[in-house]
Design a protein around this motif. Structure first.
Motif, PDB file in Angstrom:
ATOM      1  N   MET A   1      63.059  31.264  76.945  1.00  0.00           N
ATOM      2  CA  MET A   1      62.384  32.191  77.820  1.00  0.00           C
ATOM      3  C   MET A   1      61.722  31.406  78.961  1.00  0.00           C
ATOM      4  N   THR A   2      61.952  31.851  80.182  1.00  0.00           N
ATOM      5  CA  THR A   2      61.397  31.134  81.322  1.00  0.00           C
ATOM      6  C   THR A   2      60.033  31.686  81.717  1.00  0.00           C
ATOM      7  N   ALA A   3      59.183  30.786  82.152  1.00  0.00           N
ATOM      8  CA  ALA A   3      57.825  31.163  82.567  1.00  0.00           C
ATOM      9  C   ALA A   3      57.869  31.900  83.897  1.00  0.00           C
ATOM     10  N   THR A   4      56.938  32.798  84.073  1.00  0.00           N
ATOM     11  CA  THR A   4      56.788  33.507  85.338  1.00  0.00           C
ATOM     12  C   THR A   4      55.743  32.791  86.190  1.00  0.00           C
ATOM     13  N   GLU A   5      55.697  33.155  87.450  1.00  0.00           N
ATOM     14  CA  GLU A   5      54.676  32.600  88.330  1.00  0.00           C
ATOM     15  C   GLU A   5      53.280  32.956  87.809  1.00  0.00           C
ATOM     16  N   ALA A   6      53.109  34.165  87.309  1.00  0.00           N
ATOM     17  CA  ALA A   6      51.807  34.571  86.760  1.00  0.00           C
ATOM     18  C   ALA A   6      51.425  33.696  85.571  1.00  0.00           C
ATOM     19  N   GLU A   7      52.394  33.358  84.723  1.00  0.00           N
ATOM     20  CA  GLU A   7      52.117  32.482  83.576  1.00  0.00           C
ATOM     21  C   GLU A   7      51.769  31.068  84.043  1.00  0.00           C
ATOM     22  N   LEU A   8      52.445  30.599  85.085  1.00  0.00           N
ATOM     23  CA  LEU A   8      52.106  29.295  85.655  1.00  0.00           C
ATOM     24  C   LEU A   8      50.662  29.293  86.137  1.00  0.00           C
ATOM     25  N   PHE A   9      50.283  30.297  86.928  1.00  0.00           N
ATOM     26  CA  PHE A   9      48.927  30.343  87.460  1.00  0.00           C
ATOM     27  C   PHE A   9      47.900  30.514  86.348  1.00  0.00           C
ATOM     28  N   ALA A  10      48.227  31.269  85.310  1.00  0.00           N
ATOM     29  CA  ALA A  10      47.322  31.427  84.168  1.00  0.00           C
ATOM     30  C   ALA A  10      47.125  30.084  83.464  1.00  0.00           C
ATOM     31  N   HIS A  11      48.199  29.299  83.349  1.00  0.00           N
ATOM     32  CA  HIS A  11      48.099  27.970  82.727  1.00  0.00           C
ATOM     33  C   HIS A  11      47.189  27.063  83.559  1.00  0.00           C
ATOM     34  N   LEU A  12      47.379  27.078  84.882  1.00  0.00           N
ATOM     35  CA  LEU A  12      46.517  26.275  85.758  1.00  0.00           C
ATOM     36  C   LEU A  12      45.065  26.720  85.630  1.00  0.00           C
ATOM     37  N   ASP A  13      44.850  28.029  85.582  1.00  0.00           N
ATOM     38  CA  ASP A  13      43.485  28.557  85.458  1.00  0.00           C
ATOM     39  C   ASP A  13      42.842  28.126  84.130  1.00  0.00           C
ATOM     40  N   ARG A  14      43.613  28.170  83.036  1.00  0.00           N
ATOM     41  CA  ARG A  14      43.089  27.746  81.725  1.00  0.00           C
ATOM     42  C   ARG A  14      42.654  26.282  81.760  1.00  0.00           C
ATOM     43  N   VAL A  93      67.748  23.659  81.612  1.00  0.00           N
ATOM     44  CA  VAL A  93      66.625  22.813  81.205  1.00  0.00           C
ATOM     45  C   VAL A  93      65.296  23.286  81.792  1.00  0.00           C
ATOM     46  N   LEU A  94      65.285  23.618  83.093  1.00  0.00           N
ATOM     47  CA  LEU A  94      64.023  23.969  83.746  1.00  0.00           C
ATOM     48  C   LEU A  94      63.910  25.454  84.110  1.00  0.00           C
ATOM     49  N   GLY A  95      64.962  26.222  83.861  1.00  0.00           N
ATOM     50  CA  GLY A  95      64.891  27.664  84.084  1.00  0.00           C
ATOM     51  C   GLY A  95      64.775  28.078  85.541  1.00  0.00           C
ATOM     52  N   ILE A  96      65.216  27.221  86.455  1.00  0.00           N
ATOM     53  CA  ILE A  96      65.143  27.517  87.885  1.00  0.00           C
ATOM     54  C   ILE A  96      66.466  27.183  88.554  1.00  0.00           C
ATOM     55  N   THR A  97      66.578  27.607  89.801  1.00  0.00           N
ATOM     56  CA  THR A  97      67.775  27.343  90.586  1.00  0.00           C
ATOM     57  C   THR A  97      67.457  26.315  91.676  1.00  0.00           C
ATOM     58  N   PRO A  98      68.485  25.707  92.270  1.00  0.00           N
ATOM     59  CA  PRO A  98      68.237  24.745  93.349  1.00  0.00           C
ATOM     60  C   PRO A  98      67.363  25.367  94.444  1.00  0.00           C
ATOM     61  N   GLY A  99      66.478  24.556  94.984  1.00  0.00           N
ATOM     62  CA  GLY A  99      65.544  25.032  95.997  1.00  0.00           C
ATOM     63  C   GLY A  99      64.169  25.331  95.425  1.00  0.00           C
ATOM     64  N   ALA A 100      64.093  25.570  94.130  1.00  0.00           N
ATOM     65  CA  ALA A 100      62.815  25.894  93.491  1.00  0.00           C
ATOM     66  C   ALA A 100      62.329  24.779  92.568  1.00  0.00           C
ATOM     67  N   VAL A 101      62.973  23.616  92.622  1.00  0.00           N
ATOM     68  CA  VAL A 101      62.613  22.515  91.730  1.00  0.00           C
ATOM     69  C   VAL A 101      61.201  22.022  92.050  1.00  0.00           C
ATOM     70  N   SER A 102      60.400  21.887  91.019  1.00  0.00           N
ATOM     71  CA  SER A 102      59.045  21.350  91.154  1.00  0.00           C
ATOM     72  C   SER A 102      58.530  20.965  89.777  1.00  0.00           C
ATOM     73  N   PRO A 103      57.448  20.184  89.730  1.00  0.00           N
ATOM     74  CA  PRO A 103      56.863  19.842  88.427  1.00  0.00           C
ATOM     75  C   PRO A 103      56.397  21.081  87.664  1.00  0.00           C
ATOM     76  N   PHE A 104      56.109  22.176  88.366  1.00  0.00           N
ATOM     77  CA  PHE A 104      55.670  23.395  87.679  1.00  0.00           C
ATOM     78  C   PHE A 104      56.749  23.923  86.729  1.00  0.00           C
ATOM     79  N   ALA A 105      58.013  23.639  87.018  1.00  0.00           N
ATOM     80  CA  ALA A 105      59.106  24.106  86.172  1.00  0.00           C
ATOM     81  C   ALA A 105      59.135  23.400  84.819  1.00  0.00           C
ATOM     82  N   LEU A 106      58.348  22.346  84.654  1.00  0.00           N
ATOM     83  CA  LEU A 106      58.271  21.692  83.347  1.00  0.00           C
ATOM     84  C   LEU A 106      57.769  22.654  82.273  1.00  0.00           C
ATOM     85  N   LEU A 107      57.112  23.729  82.687  1.00  0.00           N
ATOM     86  CA  LEU A 107      56.712  24.780  81.731  1.00  0.00           C
ATOM     87  C   LEU A 107      57.907  25.315  80.960  1.00  0.00           C
TER      88      LEU A 107
END
Length: 167
Positions: A1-14, A93-107
């Motif tokens: 299951m891939t993380a959403t942007e909202a889940e990323l921001f919630a992780h940063l907030d935590r 592996v990272l649940g994203i497509t080219p152009g969206a690669v970032s360390p945030f995709a490590l989620l």
């Protein structure tokens, strides 16, 4: 299951990590974002999703203007013949497509397959920005918080010089 942007921001907030996101046109390459550099806070970075001939997967994160030296990286990382990872592997592996690669995709790296490499010059910058799992926005955060985010996911990134600045 891939993380959403909202889940990323919630992780940063935590983690108590301050972040600011700016919406923009889709960016697939470093060149696509040159005209936006003045409007987005932080160092513009690029993210290279690489695989070596032994099958190891690498995420190399570095300043956008710096040229990666793969021969130098291969030696410092103990890898062999680095090349770009194919889009299907990136999605797997990272649940994203080219152009969206970032360390945030490590989620999304649920099997912890990725070896993380952070450029030493990038780590000296006060702020860095990355796509928040999509290439139509950039999220800025303190460099020390980037490291904290990556470590919160149980990665032990290698910090090294990844390339050359242009003349």
């Amino acid at each position: 299951m891939t993380a959403t942007e909202a889940e990323l921001f919630a992780h940063l907030d935590r983690l108590g990590i301050a972040h600011e996101t700016v919406e923009h046109k889709p960016m697939f390459t470093v060149e696509d974002g040159i005209d936006l550099r003045e409007t987005i806070p932080g160092l513009d970075c690029k993210n290279l999703f690489l695989k070596d001939k032994k099958g190891a997967i690498w995420l190399v994160v570095m300043p956008a203007d710096k040229r990666a030296l793969t021969n130098q990286l291969e030696k410092s990382l103990g890898s062999a013949r680095l090349s770009f990872g194919a889009p299907p592997l990136l999605l797997e592996v990272l649940g994203i497509t080219p152009g969206a690669v970032s360390p945030f995709a490590l989620l999304n790296d649920h099997k912890s397959l990725v070896n993380v490499v952070l450029d030493s010059d990038m780590m000296a910058a006060p702020l860095v920005n990355f796509h928040p799992l999509r290439n139509t926005a950039s999220t800025a955060l303190k460099t020390e918080d980037l490291l904290r985010f990556i470590q919160s996911l149980s990665y032990k990134p290698v910090i090294t010089d990844c390339g050359l600045w242009p003349d």
